[in-house]
Each structure stands twice: as C-alpha cells, then as structure tokens.
Design an enzyme around this catalytic site. Structure first.
Site, PDB file in Angstrom:
ATOM      1  N   LYS A  75       0.824  -1.211   0.000  1.00 33.68           N
ATOM      2  CA  LYS A  75       0.000   0.000   0.000  1.00 33.68           C
ATOM      3  C   LYS A  75       0.859   1.262   0.000  1.00 33.68           C
ATOM      4  CE  LYS A  75      -3.790  -0.163  -0.178  1.00 33.68           C
ATOM      5  NZ  LYS A  75      -4.688  -0.286  -1.347  1.00 33.68           N
ATOM      6  N   HIS A  93      -1.561   3.639  -7.326  1.00 29.80           N
ATOM      7  CA  HIS A  93      -2.825   4.334  -7.586  1.00 29.80           C
ATOM      8  C   HIS A  93      -2.556   5.725  -8.173  1.00 29.80           C
ATOM      9  CE1 HIS A  93      -4.720   1.095  -5.412  1.00 29.80           C
ATOM     10  NE2 HIS A  93      -4.017   1.366  -4.337  1.00 29.80           N
TER      11      HIS A  93
END
Length: 348
Positions: A75, A93
């Site tokens: 992450k 992302h």
C-alpha cells in the site's frame, strides 16, 4: 547483486505482505539478496523470514536502504512529500486521474526513482500477473451484506476488522444473517467473470444469497441499467478506466428502487471514470458504509484495502502469483518489469 527490500506496511489495518518466507527462500536460491523489515502488524511472523536466510532490518527503515535496493511494499507510502530516489514496487494508484497519485509521481520525479506499479505488472496480452482481486471481492461482498443486515435492524454497519480465516468470517456473517427475520437479499455482480467478481459471487453463494452475474456482454450497451436498481445489493467488481459505463447515476438516489446497498469493491471514488458517482470518498474500517440517500436508504461500501480483512489467505495467494515475476527481477528492462517501467515513464 539484485537486492529486494521488503518494507513494513505503515497504513492502518494493513497486515498483508507480498512475499512469504517460502518465496524469499526461492529468491535467495536464485541469487537475489532479500532484506525484510520487522513489522509489528504483519500477518506472517518474521521468524519464517529469518529461517529462510533473509537479512532483517528495523521497521520503516527503507528510506535509508542502499540506493540500489528495490523497495517492495503493497500500500501507499506516507504522504510526506519527500523525494523518492529508490525503485519501488507497490500499488501506486497514480495512473487513473487520482489526485493523490499526481503528488506521488512528482515525488518520484523529484528523487529520480521509479515506480513499478503492481497493478500494471502485466503479460503481453495485458492480463495482470498477480492480483488480490478474489479476496477483495470476497471481503467486499461480506461487508456489503453486513451493511444490508444492519439496515434490516434499523442501524448502520458496525466497524469491521481482521479475521484469522475466511471460515471465521463466514461463521460470523451466517449467524448475523440467520438472526434476521427476512429472506436473503438478491445481489447483482458486475464483472462476475473476473477475479474480483468471482470472489464476490462465491461469498454470496456461501451465504445463500441469489446472484445475478453480469460481465462485459451485459454492459456493452453503455447503459442505463435499470436492472441494477431491482436488486437489493449491487457489487461493482470492474475497475474504473476510460470507457467504463456509469452503473448507478446520481439520479438513482431519488429513484424508485429496491437497491439499498452498494459494494464498490473497485473503489475509485476520486477517479475521473468512477462508475458509481453517487459517492465521493472511500469508506473506512471504522465506518464501513457511507449513507448517500435516506428515502429509500442507500449505503455505499468502498473500502480500498478489503483483502486485509483476510491477511493470511490473501497474502499467501498473492505471493504465490507474484513469485515467478519476482524471480525475474535480475532483468528489469524486459518482460513485466520493462512494461511497468514504460507505463511509469509515460505517466511521469
């Protein structure tokens, strides 16, 4: 020598890891140096990595790692604005219009580092080499069902947490549903043929929930899709990208509908291509459902680290998928790594 540095995750509720001790043993046997940071939350204990022959580093010491080390996590990094000089493997992302992603790319640009985005590690045909999708779908469907069950009690979904296994999750959820004096809801899954949709469908089936399975053929018209509103639950398992149809438009909030709970497993609320534009922010483990309408009620579940609810199963599954690619880290200029680098260069 190629040096892989497995960092500790710093995001709350994140216990997963992308490399198991067995995988580390295989990398070391292939001549790759492996360093693993200590982590106070990782679901797989550090002792297994020690036994495999990994070097052990203090938690969150990766910024001081040798500059030639490849930093591997899952992450996001802390959003502190610091330049990033290393090569990083992670879910960035950053390529689909996300605002935080633009800031991340600027950090790589400032530091001279490179992002090998795990979402963009793909074969020549464009298929991802590894994904957490199945467990994201499984957990996302579970939380959406919990949200529906809470609605039947006149309440909102309670906080969720980590489960030691899927059996523990299933047992708790079955008891919760059986305690409700109502028929099981009907669900529609879009993206049912993919990993995410398969996981969502499997959870629904395990709970005795009827599932309508849609994929590209059923959504090729581009919409509108009134059939979605005729189901109690909608599980979006299609990742946002240019050309993705809008499945639940804003006007659906005031429409005559059975739909009361949406599980946006893909969870791209700040993307320019969000197919569920009735909400604008991700939900959290402490507040899993966002109420976007009250008459009739409509809640959206949009947690962006769902597989972390089942960290052992999801880590083992993902690590096994990714290991063949990690074994090719000695050649970052070709194959999946070369394609990921090209994607980074095009966006940065």
């Amino acid at each position: 020598m190629t040096h892989l540095w497995v960092r500790a995750e710093q995001r709350p509720n994140e216990e997963r890891v992308g490399l198991t001790p067995e995988g580390a043993l295989a990398l070391i046997a292939a001549g790759i140096r492996v360093t693993v940071e200590v982590s106070h939350v990782r679901a797989i204990p550090i002792d297994g990595y020690k036994a495999a022959g990994c070097e052990i580093a203090p938690e969150n010491s990766w910024p001081d790692a040798p500059k030639d080390a490849i930093i591997f996590g899952l992450k996001e990094l802390p959003e502190d604005g610091t330049p990033l000089p290393h090569r990083h493997i992670m879910f960035g992302h950053a390529y689909k219009g996300q605002h935080s992603g633009r800031a991340l790319l600027e950090r790589f640009k400032a530091g001279g580092g490179t992002l090998y985005d795990l979402e963009y590690l793909v074969e020549e045909n464009g298929r991802r080499v590894a994904a957490f999708g199945y467990w994201a779908g499984y957990a996302g469907a579970a939380v959406t069902l919990k949200t529906w069950a809470a609605q039947q009690r006149g309440a909102e979904c309670s906080p969720v947490g980590v489960y030691p296994s899927k059996d523990a999750l299933n047992s708790e959820l079955l008891a919760e549903l059986d305690a409700i004096e109502a028929n099981r809801p009907r669900a529609i899954v879009i993206g049912a043929l993919g990993r995410v949709g398969t996981g969502a469908s499997d959870l629904c089936t395990a709970m005795g929930v009827s599932v309508t399975k849609w994929d590209m053929a059923e959504t090729a018209s581009g919409g509108p899709f009134p059939e979605i509103l005729d189901h109690d639950l909608f599980l979006n398992c299609i990742f946002a990208r240019p050309g993705t149809p809008v499945f639940v438009p804003h006007e659906a909030l005031a429409a005559d509908r059975k739909l009361t709970a949406i599980g946006d497993v893909a969870c791209d609320p700040d993307s320019d291509y969000n197919p569920v534009p009735v909400y604008d922010r991700a939900t959290t483990w402490d507040a899993p459902a966002l109420r976007v309408a009250t008459n009739p009620v409509l809640d959206v579940v949009a947690i962006d680290n769902l597989p972390s609810m089942l960290p052992v199963e999801s880590s083992e599954d993902y690590a096994a998928q990714l290991l063949p690619s990690l074994l090719t880290l000695t050649d970052l200029d070709s194959g999946v790594w070369g394609r990921a680098r090209e994607t980074f260069d095009n966006h940065v």
